[in-house]
Scaffold this motif. Structure first.
Motif, PDB file in Angstrom:
ATOM      1  N   CYS A  32      37.656  36.190  39.710  1.00 31.55           N
ATOM      2  CA  CYS A  32      37.895  37.024  39.652  1.00 31.55           C
ATOM      3  C   CYS A  32      36.907  36.835  37.481  1.00 31.55           C
ATOM      4  O   CYS A  32      37.563  35.554  36.790  1.00 31.55           O
ATOM      5  CB  CYS A  32      39.378  37.403  38.811  1.00 31.55           C
ATOM      6  N   CYS A  35      40.909  37.072  34.636  1.00 30.52           N
ATOM      7  CA  CYS A  35      42.172  36.112  35.033  1.00 30.52           C
ATOM      8  C   CYS A  35      41.897  34.917  35.862  1.00 30.52           C
ATOM      9  O   CYS A  35      42.317  33.608  35.788  1.00 30.52           O
ATOM     10  CB  CYS A  35      42.675  36.917  35.649  1.00 30.52           C
ATOM     11  N   HIS A  37      40.960  33.771  38.978  1.00 36.39           N
ATOM     12  CA  HIS A  37      41.502  33.476  40.480  1.00 36.39           C
ATOM     13  C   HIS A  37      40.173  33.639  41.621  1.00 36.39           C
ATOM     14  O   HIS A  37      39.794  34.225  40.763  1.00 36.39           O
ATOM     15  CB  HIS A  37      42.730  35.170  40.949  1.00 36.39           C
ATOM     16  N   CYS A  46      39.720  42.140  42.522  1.00 37.91           N
ATOM     17  CA  CYS A  46      40.688  40.620  42.259  1.00 37.91           C
ATOM     18  C   CYS A  46      42.095  41.311  43.160  1.00 37.91           C
ATOM     19  O   CYS A  46      42.875  42.396  42.416  1.00 37.91           O
ATOM     20  CB  CYS A  46      41.321  40.025  40.875  1.00 37.91           C
TER      21      CYS A  46
HETATM   22 ZN    ZN Z   1      41.726  38.572  38.323  1.00 37.43          ZN
END
Ligand code: ZN
Length: 138
Positions: A32, A35, A37, A46
């Protein structure tokens, strides 16, 4: 090798880069860009923040067996000649988990915590390489 054709891979716009990289011997993780991730399998958003702003990072391809099973009765006749074989949920060092076969001479040697590394191998599939793992050091 089995005479029964194997089920095809499910390639979608979200998963195509993953499968194309695997065919070239690389393991990609989806990341992502909002963020940070990291996730696997590839999705259109995400799972942490729901952002659609996603990119790719190459995995080092190393991890440990989180759980596994040895297949003695295959779920599809195309793998009948391959039994017994080990299938494991491998937790990659980057965090995501990947369900894949463990190649090697003895599937009963697989254990929880076993260190493994990614390899792309056709496993006898004429459609080409897919992700597998081998014992670290082999
Ligand atoms: Zn994310």
């Amino acid at each position: 090798m089995s005479e029964t054709p194997r089920p095809g891979r499910l390639s979608t716009p979200a998963t195509a880069p993953y499968w194309q990289a695997a065919a070239r011997g690389r393991l990609l993780l989806q990341q992502c860009l909002h963020c940070g991730h990291t996730q696997l399998y590839p999705r259109t958003l995400c799972v942490r923040c729901w952002s659609e702003d996603l990119g790719w990072q190459e995995s080092a391809g190393e991890g440990a067996v989180k759980t596994f099973t040895v297949i003695e009765v295959p779920g599809h006749p195309a793998w009948r000649a391959e039994v017994p074989y080990a299938i494991a949920l491998v937790e990659l060092d980057e965090g995501p988990c990947l369900l894949a076969g463990i190649l090697g001479p003895d599937p009963y040697d697989v254990a929880v915590g076993l260190r493994v590394r990614f390899v792309a191998d056709s496993g006898g599939d004429p459609a080409g390489p897919i992700p597998f793992f081998v014992r670290d050091g082999s």
